[in-house]
Design a protein around this motif. Structure first.
Motif, mmCIF file in Angstrom:
data_model
loop_
_atom_site.group_PDB
_atom_site.id
_atom_site.type_symbol
_atom_site.label_atom_id
_atom_site.label_comp_id
_atom_site.label_asym_id
_atom_site.label_seq_id
_atom_site.Cartn_x
_atom_site.Cartn_y
_atom_site.Cartn_z
ATOM 1 N N PRO A 151 36.419 47.378 -2.292
ATOM 2 C CA PRO A 151 34.571 45.835 -1.790
ATOM 3 C C PRO A 151 33.414 46.566 -1.345
ATOM 4 C CG PRO A 151 35.707 45.716 -0.477
ATOM 5 C CD PRO A 151 37.036 46.826 -1.290
ATOM 6 N N VAL A 152 33.189 48.004 -2.297
ATOM 7 C CA VAL A 152 31.550 48.980 -1.807
ATOM 8 C C VAL A 152 30.542 47.737 -1.516
ATOM 9 C CG1 VAL A 152 30.346 50.608 -1.966
ATOM 10 C CG2 VAL A 152 33.094 50.741 -2.913
ATOM 11 N N ASP A 153 29.784 47.976 -0.301
ATOM 12 C CA ASP A 153 28.854 46.959 -0.102
ATOM 13 C C ASP A 153 27.851 47.704 0.463
ATOM 14 O OD1 ASP A 153 29.331 47.997 2.362
ATOM 15 O OD2 ASP A 153 30.265 45.518 2.757
ATOM 16 N N GLY A 154 27.747 49.399 0.529
ATOM 17 C CA GLY A 154 26.750 50.105 0.333
ATOM 18 C C GLY A 154 26.618 50.490 1.933
ATOM 19 N N GLU A 155 26.713 48.856 2.902
ATOM 20 C CA GLU A 155 26.945 49.317 4.047
ATOM 21 C C GLU A 155 27.994 49.546 4.497
ATOM 22 O OE1 GLU A 155 25.024 45.547 4.926
ATOM 23 O OE2 GLU A 155 23.208 45.600 4.111
ATOM 24 N N ARG A 156 28.490 48.784 4.825
ATOM 25 C CA ARG A 156 29.855 49.195 5.582
ATOM 26 C C ARG A 156 31.523 50.065 5.051
ATOM 27 N NH1 ARG A 156 30.580 43.845 9.234
ATOM 28 N NH2 ARG A 156 29.270 43.992 10.577
ATOM 29 N N ILE A 157 31.309 49.726 3.638
ATOM 30 C CA ILE A 157 32.248 50.370 2.824
ATOM 31 C C ILE A 157 31.552 51.027 1.886
ATOM 32 C CG2 ILE A 157 34.209 50.256 1.402
ATOM 33 C CD1 ILE A 157 34.616 47.644 2.407
ATOM 34 N N ILE A 158 31.122 51.979 1.845
ATOM 35 C CA ILE A 158 30.034 53.283 1.197
ATOM 36 C C ILE A 158 30.508 54.518 0.118
ATOM 37 C CG2 ILE A 158 28.911 52.785 2.974
ATOM 38 C CD1 ILE A 158 28.851 55.615 3.860
ATOM 39 N N THR A 159 29.421 54.969 -0.388
ATOM 40 C CA THR A 159 30.186 55.918 -1.622
ATOM 41 C C THR A 159 29.040 57.025 -0.412
ATOM 42 O OG1 THR A 159 28.407 55.804 -2.903
ATOM 43 C CG2 THR A 159 30.645 54.532 -3.356
ATOM 44 N N SER A 160 29.685 57.893 -1.476
ATOM 45 C CA SER A 160 28.170 59.633 -0.406
ATOM 46 C C SER A 160 27.088 59.261 -0.723
ATOM 47 C CB SER A 160 29.169 60.726 -1.194
ATOM 48 O OG SER A 160 28.558 61.023 -2.702
ATOM 49 N N GLU A 161 27.141 58.951 -2.027
ATOM 50 C CA GLU A 161 25.845 58.173 -2.191
ATOM 51 C C GLU A 161 24.778 57.627 -1.108
ATOM 52 O OE1 GLU A 161 24.724 57.266 -5.997
ATOM 53 O OE2 GLU A 161 25.500 58.877 -6.703
ATOM 54 N N HIS A 162 25.687 56.619 -0.701
ATOM 55 C CA HIS A 162 25.023 55.837 0.967
ATOM 56 C C HIS A 162 24.705 56.707 1.997
ATOM 57 C CE1 HIS A 162 27.238 52.336 -1.967
ATOM 58 N NE2 HIS A 162 25.702 52.345 -2.352
ATOM 59 N N ALA A 163 26.218 57.209 2.311
ATOM 60 C CA ALA A 163 26.156 57.518 2.647
ATOM 61 C C ALA A 163 24.891 59.190 3.639
ATOM 62 C CB ALA A 163 27.485 59.108 3.012
ATOM 63 N N LEU A 164 24.200 59.550 2.430
ATOM 64 C CA LEU A 164 23.107 60.361 2.706
ATOM 65 C C LEU A 164 21.693 59.859 3.036
ATOM 66 C CD1 LEU A 164 23.919 62.817 -0.050
ATOM 67 C CD2 LEU A 164 24.103 62.787 2.059
ATOM 68 N N ARG A 165 21.872 58.611 2.930
ATOM 69 C CA ARG A 165 20.782 57.593 2.962
ATOM 70 C C ARG A 165 20.693 57.194 4.651
ATOM 71 N NH1 ARG A 165 21.181 55.930 -2.325
ATOM 72 N NH2 ARG A 165 22.619 53.777 -1.917
ATOM 73 N N LEU A 166 22.501 57.240 5.389
ATOM 74 C CA LEU A 166 22.216 56.302 6.506
ATOM 75 C C LEU A 166 21.402 56.262 7.414
ATOM 76 C CD1 LEU A 166 26.279 57.304 7.343
ATOM 77 C CD2 LEU A 166 25.103 55.227 6.917
ATOM 78 N N GLN A 167 20.398 55.594 8.472
ATOM 79 C CA GLN A 167 19.355 55.936 9.598
ATOM 80 C C GLN A 167 20.032 55.874 11.142
ATOM 81 O OE1 GLN A 167 17.027 56.426 9.028
ATOM 82 N NE2 GLN A 167 15.859 55.398 7.243
ATOM 83 N N ARG A 168 21.859 55.703 11.011
ATOM 84 C CA ARG A 168 22.299 55.775 12.032
ATOM 85 C C ARG A 168 23.861 55.978 11.596
ATOM 86 N NH1 ARG A 168 22.378 50.208 15.214
ATOM 87 N NH2 ARG A 168 23.957 49.821 13.634
ATOM 88 N N LEU A 169 24.023 57.070 12.398
ATOM 89 C CA LEU A 169 26.050 57.327 12.394
ATOM 90 C C LEU A 169 26.669 56.587 12.896
ATOM 91 C CD1 LEU A 169 25.399 61.573 12.868
ATOM 92 C CD2 LEU A 169 25.342 60.168 10.807
ATOM 93 N N PRO A 170 28.074 55.653 11.836
ATOM 94 C CA PRO A 170 28.777 55.167 13.011
ATOM 95 C C PRO A 170 29.678 56.360 14.258
ATOM 96 C CG PRO A 170 29.707 56.317 10.579
ATOM 97 C CD PRO A 170 28.508 56.612 11.071
ATOM 98 N N ARG A 171 30.065 55.389 15.091
ATOM 99 C CA ARG A 171 31.173 55.773 15.668
ATOM 100 C C ARG A 171 32.109 56.424 15.679
ATOM 101 N NH1 ARG A 171 34.199 54.121 20.363
ATOM 102 N NH2 ARG A 171 34.401 52.346 19.278
ATOM 103 N N ARG A 172 32.952 55.433 14.971
ATOM 104 C CA ARG A 172 34.257 55.625 14.138
ATOM 105 C C ARG A 172 33.750 55.581 12.467
ATOM 106 N NH1 ARG A 172 37.040 51.298 16.835
ATOM 107 N NH2 ARG A 172 35.595 50.218 15.849
ATOM 108 N N ALA A 173 34.739 56.306 11.874
ATOM 109 C CA ALA A 173 34.515 56.872 10.499
ATOM 110 C C ALA A 173 36.569 56.582 9.833
ATOM 111 C CB ALA A 173 33.486 57.368 9.623
ATOM 112 N N VAL A 174 36.513 56.329 8.645
ATOM 113 C CA VAL A 174 37.582 56.359 7.599
ATOM 114 C C VAL A 174 37.084 57.377 6.169
ATOM 115 C CG1 VAL A 174 39.549 55.659 7.128
ATOM 116 C CG2 VAL A 174 39.332 54.726 8.813
ATOM 117 N N VAL A 175 37.564 58.512 6.093
ATOM 118 C CA VAL A 175 37.112 58.756 5.069
ATOM 119 C C VAL A 175 38.308 58.410 3.959
ATOM 120 C CG1 VAL A 175 36.272 61.021 3.557
ATOM 121 C CG2 VAL A 175 34.837 60.527 5.778
#
Length: 465
Positions: A151-175
């Motif tokens: 369920p990609v929502d562009g905020e918590r479950i994202i694709t690489s295209e969303h990742a390049l638009r982040l304004q703040r990095l996560p503390r933890r991420a699963v790739v």
């Protein structure tokens, strides 16, 4: 739109605009249709911004290692919005230049959602009911991210295209995904201070590369603190009140976000209403990149093979020259590069670069000889590594027994800069004896290629052989 052009191109990404530029250069009348800005995924949502982020990550990693070089430095905080701004400035400059280049070649660019039509009048591009006709249509609609049904929502479950638009990095991420995209983002985020878990369903990273180079990469990523879960399947992901929960092999992993980076699939929607023959998920083409419909060509990621921007450029130039040849405007015989002979690079830290056959592929067609030059014996590679860091990498050359070079593979810092020479060796079917007397400057990483060639030519200098 009643004017009939020589060439109409559906898609303005790497393959599309390369077709346009070369066709116009050859004197053909060209129009190109795309709803987005010229440059497509590579320029705006892929290659260029990703590599800009990777360079920013490398800067942070260099600053962190500065004291080991005897340099006093402080750093660590990452302003993701500023990194994004830097990446967008790079993209903006290149985009402006590309627009100017297209104008200078008199390429007409039409904004809009086009789709291919083939009727009794021949092929065309439908733009909201208005049909743009051309003697030749080139479909270059690229690819889009695979989501695995998550369920990609562009905020918590994202694709690489969303990742390049982040304004703040996560503390933890699963790739999710241990191919090129997943490895690059895992490496980048790790260097930017994110706790990363990298999940790959296959038993190793970069499954199309040399297995032992994949092992070196996995060791180095693991030493940097990336939690590698290889041979592990993702069973689901769901957003929670404070992040995302990912189920991997029956275990629930908690993170701030999940990046789905398992690859991209060809965007065939704009041709779906035609009888264009498909090859699985891709558009089927012949040796001239012609489709099953007369006058229609397909290029780039629509065609089965490695999804590389520079492959798209090569396809575009080839098709433009092929069309010009058919129109009597190109006297030569265009040559389509083989996919195997196109270099490929993973811009992680360390980088992985290769061209030609793997050892396994080469052995499947005959006896081979290989030479490995470990970069611990290369002065430039050691200079690039912080004191105490181990395993700087290696360069491998594969030749047919007594014959030509068929593969070049490398892992290490900045080895991407070596692979063009590797591509020359493979594409020109050079033998180690042909190039053994080419003098490489010292100290450079290129000397590693020279040393491996010398070993295969029976004249090893800085290695046992």
């Amino acid at each position: 739109m009643t004017e009939r052009h020589d060439v109409a191109i559906l898609g303005a990404g790497s393959a599309g605009y390369a077709t346009a530029l070369r066709a116009a250069q050859l004197g053909l009348g060209v129009v190109m249709v795309d709803r987005g800005p010229v440059g497509g995924t590579c320029l705006h949502r892929g290659c260029i911004p990703t590599k800009a982020w990777l360079h920013a990550a490398d800067v942070r990693r260099t600053v962190a290692a500065a004291p080991s070089f005897g340099i006093s430095a402080q750093g660590g905080d990452v302003d993701a919005a500023r990194v994004r701004e830097y990446a967008e400035q790079v993209v903006g400059g290149l985009h402006k230049g590309l627009e100017g280049l297209l104008r200078s070649r008199n390429v007409e660019v039409v904004p809009g959602d086009g789709r291919l039509v083939v009727d009794e009048l021949g092929p065309g591009i439908d733009l909201d009911g208005s049909i743009l006709r051309a003697r030749n249509i080139v479909v270059a609609t690229g690819a889009e991210p695979v989501t695995l049904g998550l369920p990609v929502d562009g905020e918590r479950i994202i694709t690489s295209e969303h990742a390049l638009r982040l304004q703040r990095l996560p503390r933890r991420a699963v790739v999710i995904g241990g191919g090129v995209i997943g490895v690059e983002f895992a490496s980048m985020w790790n260097d930017l201070g994110v706790e990363v878990t990298l999940v790959e369903a296959l038993p190793r990273l970069l499954p199309t590369e040399e297995p032992d180079l994949s092992e070196i990469l996995a060791r180095q990523l693991g030493r940097r603190g990336i939690d590698l879960r290889l041979g592990a399947a993702v069973e689901g992901a769901r957003a929670t009140d404070d992040g995302v929960e990912v189920t991997v092999g029956g275990e629930a992993l908690s993170s701030d976000l999940v990046l789905v980076a398992v690859g991209r699939r060809p965007n065939v929607a704009p041709v779906a209403e035609t009888e264009l023959r498909l090859d699985g998920a891709h558009v089927a083409v012949d040796e001239f990149l012609a489709t099953s419909q007369r006058g229609v060509f397909a290029v780039g990621d629509l065609v089965k093979g490695p999804q590389l921007a520079h492959r798209g450029y090569a396809h575009g130039m080839f098709v433009a020259e092929r069309i010009a040849q058919l129109e009597g405007r190109f006297p030569g015989v265009p040559v389509l590069p083989k996919d195997r002979d196109i270099a490929r690079i993973t811009y992680s830290s360390p980088q992985v670069a290769s061209v030609g056959m793997t050892t396994e592929q080469a052995r499947s067609v005959g006896e081979v000889e290989t030479a490995d030059f470990h970069l611990r014996g290369n002065g430039r590679a050691l200079i690039l590594r912080a004191p105490g860091e181990r395993e700087p990498g290696l360069v491998r050359i594969i030749r047919r027994k007594g014959g030509e070079i068929v593969g070049v593979h490398a892992i290490g810092d900045d080895v991407a800069e070596l692979i063009t020479e590797g591509a020359l060796l493979v594409n020109w079917r050079a033998t180690p004896e042909d190039v053994r007397d080419v003098v490489h400057p010292h100290p450079t990483l290129g000397e590693a290629l020279a040393e491996a060639n010398l070993q295969l030519a029976g004249a090893a200098l800085h290695m046992h052989g």
